[in-house]
Design a protein around this motif. Structure first.
Motif, PDB file in Angstrom:
ATOM      1  N   ALA A   1       0.864  -1.111  -0.087  1.00 42.34           N
ATOM      2  CA  ALA A   1      -0.075   0.271  -0.056  1.00 42.34           C
ATOM      3  C   ALA A   1       0.948   1.185   0.019  1.00 42.34           C
ATOM      4  O   ALA A   1       1.863   1.351   0.676  1.00 42.34           O
ATOM      5  N   PRO A   2       0.637   2.283  -0.803  1.00 42.73           N
ATOM      6  CA  PRO A   2       1.171   3.604  -0.746  1.00 42.73           C
ATOM      7  C   PRO A   2       1.157   4.013   0.757  1.00 42.73           C
ATOM      8  O   PRO A   2       0.124   3.634   1.334  1.00 42.73           O
ATOM      9  N   TYR A   3       2.234   4.856   1.320  1.00 46.97           N
ATOM     10  CA  TYR A   3       2.191   5.266   2.713  1.00 46.97           C
ATOM     11  C   TYR A   3       3.014   6.711   2.707  1.00 46.97           C
ATOM     12  O   TYR A   3       3.604   6.879   1.623  1.00 46.97           O
ATOM     13  N   SER A   4       2.616   7.222   3.724  1.00 50.01           N
ATOM     14  CA  SER A   4       3.544   8.475   4.122  1.00 50.01           C
ATOM     15  C   SER A   4       4.443   8.482   5.525  1.00 50.01           C
ATOM     16  O   SER A   4       3.605   8.077   6.468  1.00 50.01           O
ATOM     17  N   SER A   5       5.664   8.119   5.379  1.00 46.05           N
ATOM     18  CA  SER A   5       6.455   7.668   6.417  1.00 46.05           C
ATOM     19  C   SER A   5       6.474   9.064   7.516  1.00 46.05           C
ATOM     20  O   SER A   5       6.825   8.815   8.571  1.00 46.05           O
ATOM     21  N   SER A   6       5.990  10.439   6.942  1.00 47.31           N
ATOM     22  CA  SER A   6       5.928  11.424   7.897  1.00 47.31           C
ATOM     23  C   SER A   6       4.787  11.141   8.837  1.00 47.31           C
ATOM     24  O   SER A   6       4.627  11.789  10.221  1.00 47.31           O
ATOM     25  N   GLY A   7       3.833  10.263   8.619  1.00 50.48           N
ATOM     26  CA  GLY A   7       2.747  10.168   9.426  1.00 50.48           C
ATOM     27  C   GLY A   7       1.569  11.293   9.044  1.00 50.48           C
ATOM     28  O   GLY A   7       0.644  11.209  10.026  1.00 50.48           O
TER      29      GLY A   7
ATOM     30  N   TRP B   1       0.278   1.299  12.979  1.00 55.78           N
ATOM     31  CA  TRP B   1       0.356   2.448  13.231  1.00 55.78           C
ATOM     32  C   TRP B   1       1.985   3.027  13.217  1.00 55.78           C
ATOM     33  O   TRP B   1       2.728   2.049  13.032  1.00 55.78           O
ATOM     34  N   SER B   2       2.267   4.317  13.253  1.00 54.95           N
ATOM     35  CA  SER B   2       3.269   4.789  13.027  1.00 54.95           C
ATOM     36  C   SER B   2       3.444   5.928  14.083  1.00 54.95           C
ATOM     37  O   SER B   2       2.589   6.388  14.546  1.00 54.95           O
ATOM     38  N   VAL B   3       4.611   6.108  14.230  1.00 53.04           N
ATOM     39  CA  VAL B   3       5.176   7.315  15.666  1.00 53.04           C
ATOM     40  C   VAL B   3       6.147   7.875  14.931  1.00 53.04           C
ATOM     41  O   VAL B   3       7.447   7.345  14.591  1.00 53.04           O
ATOM     42  N   PRO B   4       6.343   9.155  14.916  1.00 51.71           N
ATOM     43  CA  PRO B   4       7.647   9.918  14.431  1.00 51.71           C
ATOM     44  C   PRO B   4       8.595  10.179  15.727  1.00 51.71           C
ATOM     45  O   PRO B   4       7.926  10.020  17.018  1.00 51.71           O
ATOM     46  N   LEU B   5       9.847   9.918  15.820  1.00 47.58           N
ATOM     47  CA  LEU B   5      10.672  10.136  16.961  1.00 47.58           C
ATOM     48  C   LEU B   5      11.249  11.498  17.187  1.00 47.58           C
ATOM     49  O   LEU B   5      11.673  11.769  18.349  1.00 47.58           O
ATOM     50  N   ASP B   6      10.952  12.379  16.277  1.00 43.14           N
ATOM     51  CA  ASP B   6      11.288  13.869  16.675  1.00 43.14           C
ATOM     52  C   ASP B   6      10.232  14.831  17.087  1.00 43.14           C
ATOM     53  O   ASP B   6       9.094  14.526  16.306  1.00 43.14           O
ATOM     54  N   GLY B   7      10.395  15.801  17.654  1.00 41.75           N
ATOM     55  CA  GLY B   7       9.240  16.878  17.650  1.00 41.75           C
ATOM     56  C   GLY B   7       8.267  16.618  19.009  1.00 41.75           C
ATOM     57  O   GLY B   7       8.134  15.353  19.531  1.00 41.75           O
ATOM     58  N   SER B   8       8.249  17.747  19.739  1.00 41.38           N
ATOM     59  CA  SER B   8       7.398  17.562  21.103  1.00 41.38           C
ATOM     60  C   SER B   8       5.813  17.282  21.012  1.00 41.38           C
ATOM     61  O   SER B   8       5.185  16.927  21.850  1.00 41.38           O
TER      62      SER B   8
ATOM     63  N   LEU C   1      10.470   2.981   9.288  1.00 37.85           N
ATOM     64  CA  LEU C   1       9.970   3.586   8.067  1.00 37.85           C
ATOM     65  C   LEU C   1      10.976   4.254   7.281  1.00 37.85           C
ATOM     66  O   LEU C   1      11.177   4.452   5.974  1.00 37.85           O
ATOM     67  N   ASP C   2      11.632   5.008   8.135  1.00 39.06           N
ATOM     68  CA  ASP C   2      12.990   5.995   7.856  1.00 39.06           C
ATOM     69  C   ASP C   2      13.735   6.149   9.065  1.00 39.06           C
ATOM     70  O   ASP C   2      13.339   5.406   9.984  1.00 39.06           O
ATOM     71  N   ASP C   3      14.627   7.126   9.079  1.00 42.37           N
ATOM     72  CA  ASP C   3      15.414   7.312  10.231  1.00 42.37           C
ATOM     73  C   ASP C   3      14.750   7.993  11.444  1.00 42.37           C
ATOM     74  O   ASP C   3      15.464   8.071  12.484  1.00 42.37           O
ATOM     75  N   SER C   4      13.602   8.476  11.398  1.00 43.39           N
ATOM     76  CA  SER C   4      12.936   9.115  12.398  1.00 43.39           C
ATOM     77  C   SER C   4      11.362   8.651  12.612  1.00 43.39           C
ATOM     78  O   SER C   4      10.683   9.322  13.227  1.00 43.39           O
ATOM     79  N   THR C   5      11.103   7.643  12.033  1.00 41.74           N
ATOM     80  CA  THR C   5       9.387   7.144  12.183  1.00 41.74           C
ATOM     81  C   THR C   5       9.716   5.513  12.305  1.00 41.74           C
ATOM     82  O   THR C   5      10.252   4.783  11.430  1.00 41.74           O
ATOM     83  N   LEU C   6       8.721   5.080  13.030  1.00 39.76           N
ATOM     84  CA  LEU C   6       8.491   3.799  13.456  1.00 39.76           C
ATOM     85  C   LEU C   6       7.213   3.399  12.957  1.00 39.76           C
ATOM     86  O   LEU C   6       6.173   4.017  13.088  1.00 39.76           O
ATOM     87  N   ALA C   7       7.012   1.962  12.644  1.00 36.08           N
ATOM     88  CA  ALA C   7       5.691   1.452  12.298  1.00 36.08           C
ATOM     89  C   ALA C   7       5.610   0.118  13.120  1.00 36.08           C
ATOM     90  O   ALA C   7       6.779  -0.681  13.190  1.00 36.08           O
TER      91      ALA C   7
ATOM     92  N   GLU D   1       2.790  12.592  17.724  1.00 39.03           N
ATOM     93  CA  GLU D   1       1.519  11.749  18.004  1.00 39.03           C
ATOM     94  C   GLU D   1       1.513  10.329  17.087  1.00 39.03           C
ATOM     95  O   GLU D   1       2.072  10.419  15.816  1.00 39.03           O
ATOM     96  N   PRO D   2       1.127   9.356  17.768  1.00 42.30           N
ATOM     97  CA  PRO D   2       1.123   8.109  16.697  1.00 42.30           C
ATOM     98  C   PRO D   2      -0.023   8.341  15.642  1.00 42.30           C
ATOM     99  O   PRO D   2      -1.146   8.937  15.932  1.00 42.30           O
ATOM    100  N   SER D   3      -0.082   7.652  14.612  1.00 42.11           N
ATOM    101  CA  SER D   3      -0.974   7.887  13.405  1.00 42.11           C
ATOM    102  C   SER D   3      -1.389   6.318  12.856  1.00 42.11           C
ATOM    103  O   SER D   3      -0.466   5.627  12.875  1.00 42.11           O
ATOM    104  N   LEU D   4      -2.573   6.169  12.509  1.00 43.35           N
ATOM    105  CA  LEU D   4      -2.936   4.911  11.923  1.00 43.35           C
ATOM    106  C   LEU D   4      -2.526   5.025  10.559  1.00 43.35           C
ATOM    107  O   LEU D   4      -2.956   5.807   9.657  1.00 43.35           O
ATOM    108  N   LEU D   5      -1.865   3.834  10.173  1.00 43.96           N
ATOM    109  CA  LEU D   5      -1.508   3.708   8.880  1.00 43.96           C
ATOM    110  C   LEU D   5      -2.561   2.674   8.031  1.00 43.96           C
ATOM    111  O   LEU D   5      -2.867   3.089   6.877  1.00 43.96           O
ATOM    112  N   LEU D   6      -2.537   1.709   8.534  1.00 42.58           N
ATOM    113  CA  LEU D   6      -3.674   0.532   7.914  1.00 42.58           C
ATOM    114  C   LEU D   6      -4.452  -0.351   8.970  1.00 42.58           C
ATOM    115  O   LEU D   6      -3.875  -0.658  10.091  1.00 42.58           O
TER     116      LEU D   6
END
Length: 343
Positions: free
Chosen positions: A69-75, A315-322, A295-301, A325-330
């Motif tokens: 599926a296409p996805y946005s690693s930025s969440g 779900w995905s969650v970014p590792l940087d930024g105060s 998903l990249d050097d700053s995002t987990l799925a 927040e987690p995001s639903l991917l699929l």
């Protein structure tokens, strides 16, 4: 009615025929045994679909249907499951990287077995291995040379004290196969260590196709280990680390850390800096029982339980930024594996 005794000539003919049948059976058994993987591999490729044709977030959907599926690693946007494409594969766990992919699925039989299928980028089967246990984890090294898997051999949850695992590694270049990595020479906190209860799981590879990380458990404790394929040794680095996943740049480990005892919500995702050994909890506060994928050097799925029993969502969650927040991917998906064109 009593049958007349066979003549000597008839006996010889019968024995000769029986010997020929037994010889044919023996030859067939020898061929299967020499193959070492339960028989000749069958193709599980999807006609016309390759990893290069359909880059995206690969995952196991309902009933193990592996899709991209296409996805946005930025969440910033969820993957569109409606636009996902089926590979035709049926896997409990799937992972792809570099020039290879691995599909592990339950194998029919009287005992619990798993079929490990190693695939190329066209999703054609290169090799199959049948091993005892229930599918659990799967990983491929960045180049695609090294493939690893973890199986449950009793119990079905890391939250239980009764589980046992078996992890294996296959070198796709040389064909060297290790069905149980418990033969590793283990050094626990600097000392050579032996114990009958040692278990390994959740292997993740560095980009040199030699160094790897995994969880080892013994005496009720878990440790992060760093392993070396060439010397076949492993040393513990840190306690309370499970299901490690090495970042693409090789500097950090994502893992689940036990933050409370018992089987109810025991874990929280953390990231470990391998240089400083400093660990940081991620913004996801729910208990994640998965080997997270980068998903990249700053995002987990990762997968979390879905809306109905027995299902999961990615779900995905970014590792940087105060404000991370987690995001639903699929929805209704598990086993996330990001794939880019060209590997």
């Amino acid at each position: 009615m009593t049958l007349p005794p066979l003549s000597l000539r008839a006996r010889i003919v019968a024995l000769t025929a029986a010997g020929a049948v037994l010889a044919a059976v023996a030859v067939g058994y020898t061929v299967a045994a020499a193959d070492g993987d339960g028989g000749a591999p069958d193709s599980v490729a999807a006609p016309g679909l390759t990893l290069d044709d359909a880059p995206g977030l690969y995952h196991a959907a309902r009933k193990g249907d592996v899709r991209s599926a296409p996805y946005s690693s930025s969440g910033t946007g969820a993957a569109d499951g409606a636009r996902s494409r089926s590979t035709g594969l049926s896997c409990d766990r799937f992972y792809a990287s570099g020039r290879s992919a691995v599909c592990i699925a339950g194998h029919p039989g009287l005992s619990q077995k798993t079929k490990v299928s190693v695939l190329d980028r066209k999703l054609n089967t290169r090799k199959t291995v049948v091993v005892g246990g229930i599918p659990n984890r799967a990983r491929v090294s960045p180049s695609g040379r090294m493939v690893a898997w973890t199986l449950f051999v009793s119990g079905d949850s890391y939250a239980s004290s009764s589980f046992s695992t078996r992890s294996g590694i296959l070198d796709t270049r040389t064909g060297y196969l290790v069905k149980n990595v418990e033969t590793l020479q283990l050094y626990l906190e600097g000392r050579r260590y032996h114990a009958p209860d040692v278990n390994y799981w959740g292997i993740t590879f560095a980009d040199d196709d030699n160094r790897f990380y995994a969880t080892v458990a013994t005496k009720g404790k878990t440790y992060l280990v760093e392993g070396d394929v060439k010397t076949w040794k492993a040393r513990t680095l840190r306690r309370n680390v499970e299901c490690p996943s090495l970042s693409p740049d090789g500097t950090r480990i994502a893992f689940k850390k036990r933050v409370r005892e018992g089987a109810r919500n025991p874990w929280r995702l953390h990231v470990l800096d391998l240089r400083t050994m400093r660990e940081t909890p991620v913004a996801e506060t729910r208990s994640v029982d998965d080997q997270a994928a980068w998903l990249d050097d700053s995002t987990l799925a990762y997968a979390l339980p879905g809306r109905t029993k027995g299902t999961s969502d990615i779900w995905s969650v970014p590792l940087d930024g105060s404000d991370a927040e987690p995001s639903l991917l699929l929805r209704d998906a598990s086993s996330p594996s990001p794939v880019v064109k060209g590997g």
